[in-house]
Design a protein around this motif. Structure first.
Motif: not given
Length: 594
Positions: A327-328, A331, A364, A366, A377
């Motif tokens: 996820i990082e 992001l 967000w 995705h 997030f």
């Protein structure tokens, strides 16, 4: 040339030392004999003329006495040279602790004294180099290199196994940025010493230093706890040998509790916290790098659970850490591609229900994961240093939307919640104004919401930043009011416009008379200070009725509207005809980033 070859050359070249006495004695005897013979020839002296002595006995005495004396002196010299040579060979072999024991007033003694000075200087240089390599210069603790070296020996073959505690200080960056690096360094020293004392019942100097007298690392497993500064505001404790889970958690909890207490740093009270991750060897892994990574993963789980906690590694932690890393990365791509969106939740006048502003919330969606909640997030952004970029992008999007609404004739201002990482930046006020200018909007269309805890962390710095923004026309709101630790004296002097009552107080309306009395008191206090009061999290009509009767100015919550896109907000306005006239007369006041 190899070291072995060099040592062999030194050894072979030094073998002649043993023959020095014989060579000197032979040379002395020969020279003396020549002297005696020459003397006899020149003086026509005959040995048999000496009463009581044989002719050859005098010659023997004349030659033998000095020869023996030279042999004895040369033997002593040879021994001293041999001792000096052996000391030199010891240094070549790496034994820097071998000092020459020669102590005489001769030339060799002077050479030996110079040699001792050289060895002492060399030893001091070695100690200095090892300190630079293995000792943290700020805290005096072992550093990361020591952790990796000793962990290999603790969990490797033949090692005793044990546990790893990965300790991260919560809120350290804020202190470092606010009070300066000198205060940050002092805080690191105090925090590490307190963690050692409270967590392990020792003084820092009593733990295993993992080094020999010259500072070189020991080639053995740790015999006691190793406590090291790993990096930045991170520390690692190695606990060798078997230790039960209850004892390990008790030690970690003691460290968390100890670091939660205030520190006195150069006469300033400073508050931080700590999150700790635990991993065990061989239960979790027998690989040194892996066990350290697992403890780090567990620490992040503790942070995600609310900070100031202890978490132990398990397979679920590993899966969560892998997902977090993914996820990082995604992001970062989302921020680079500007694919985040904003949702807007209206804020209404508590009495007329006219819209007085909107709160902007980061969203967000995705491509494969679908909607990723802000609660997922945003903590990741905070932990990996992306809050600055995320916050700037949210402010920029809010300013762009405000401009579009103004162009369409709808005068709606949008307030944005800022993170501690943003607010504590020395350039915060300037960057906010630059974002407004870059997007072509007046600063008065943006309202900045800061939490109660952020505002009170450094009241002097907060006042400077707030004043700079208000002078430019921005409104300032204290968010989540009622759950922090406000100093009312400071609050009374802080130039703010709005106070937002936290939803945790609103939810108790109708269930807790005490909470209701607190709410009335907060509303009266805010009005006495000249601030507008906004209640968030209003979900029932009973809550709205109470707040309106108590004098609350504005309300926000699911009872009136959920967060929605800008297009959906237009439809919401169209369904409320009264808003058409209200928006022409009301100066909108709110919106925030969650």
């Amino acid at each position: 040339m190899s070291d072995d070859h060099t040592s062999a050359d030194v050894s072979s070249k030094g073998r002649g030392v043993d023959s020095i006495p014989i060579r000197f004695a032979l040379m002395c005897g020969a020279l003396t004999a020549f002297g005696v013979v020459g003397w006899r020839m020149l003086s026509a002296w005959a040995p048999d003329q000496v009463p009581g002595l044989g002719g050859d006995l005098v010659s023997i005495v004349c030659v033998g006495a000095p020869t023996g004396a030279v042999y004895w002196a040369a033997r002593k010299l040879a021994r001293q040279i041999e001792a000096l040579r052996r000391s030199a060979e010891a240094v070549v072999a790496g034994d820097f602790d071998r000092a020459s024991a020669i102590d005489c007033a001769c030339e060799v003694g002077g050479l030996a004294a110079s040699f001792r000075k050289m060895v002492d200087h060399l030893n001091a240089s070695i100690v200095r180099m090892n300190m630079l390599a293995y000792v943290d210069p700020v805290t005096g603790l072992p550093n990361r290199a020591v952790v990796e070296h000793m962990l290999e020996r603790m969990v490797g073959e033949g090692g005793p196994g044990g546990a790893v505690l990965f300790i991260d200080l919560d809120g350290f960056k804020r202190v470092n940025d606010t009070h300066g690096h000198a205060s940050g360094d002092e805080l690191l020293r105090q925090a590490s010493a307190r963690a050692i004392r409270r967590g392990f019942g020792r003084e820092p100097g009593e733990l295993d230093a993992c080094a020999n007298p010259f500072g070189a690392l020991c080639d053995r497993p740790p015999r006691d706890v190793v406590f090291a500064r790993f990096a930045g505001d991170e520390f690692v404790a190695l606990v060798p040998g078997p230790v039960d889970d209850a004892t390990l958690h008790r030690r970690a909890d003691a460290i968390v509790a100890a670091l939660r207490r205030p520190f006195d740093v150069y006469s300033q009270e400073v508050k931080i916290g700590a999150s700790i991750g635990l991993a065990r060897a061989p239960r979790d892994s027998n690989d040194a790098r892996e066990i350290l990574t697992f403890a780090d993963m567990a620490m992040y789980v503790a942070k995600q659970a609310g900070r100031g906690r202890v978490a132990a590694f398990d397979p679920k932690v590993r899966r969560a850490a892998i997902e977090r890393a993914e996820i990082e990365t995604e992001l970062r791509h989302a921020l680079a591609g500007e694919t985040l969106e904003l949702a807007f939740q209206p804020k209404l006048d508590a009495h007329t229900l006219e819209c007085v502003g909107v709160e902007a919330l980061a969203r967000w969606t995705h491509a494969t994961r679908g909607v990723i909640a802000p609660g997922v997030f945003i903590p990741i952004a905070e932990q990996c240093g992306l809050m600055g970029a995320l916050g700037a992008q949210v402010v920029s999007m809010a300013a762009q939307q405000a401009r579009l609404w103004r162009q369409a004739g709808r005068a709606l201002a949008i307030a944005v919640n800022v993170s501690p990482a943003q607010f504590e930046s020395p350039d915060f006020a300037r960057s906010m104004l630059e974002l407004c200018a870059r997007n072509g909007v007046d600063p008065n269309v943006i309202e900045v919401e800061i939490t109660e805890s952020m505002a009170m962390a450094d009241i002097a710095a907060t006042t400077r930043r707030v004043c700079a923004l208000r002078e430019a026309g921005m409104r300032i709101s204290i968010d989540d009011f009622g759950i922090g630790y406000s100093n009312l004296s400071h609050l009374s002097r802080l130039p703010i416009d709005d106070i937002k009552i936290d939803r945790s107080l609103v939810i108790d309306i109708g269930a807790s008379p005490r909470s209701e009395r607190i709410l009335r008191a907060l509303i009266e206090m805010a009005h006495a200070l000249g601030d507008r009061v906004i209640a968030e999290g209003v979900e029932t009509q009973a809550q709205h009725d109470f707040l309106r009767a108590a004098g609350c100015d504005c309300v926000q919550g699911f009872l009136f509207a959920r967060p929605m896109t800008a297009q959906a907000l237009e439809a919401w306005f169209a369904a409320r005809p009264r808003e058409a006239s209200a928006r022409q007369t009301q100066a909108p006041r709110a919106a925030a980033v969650a």
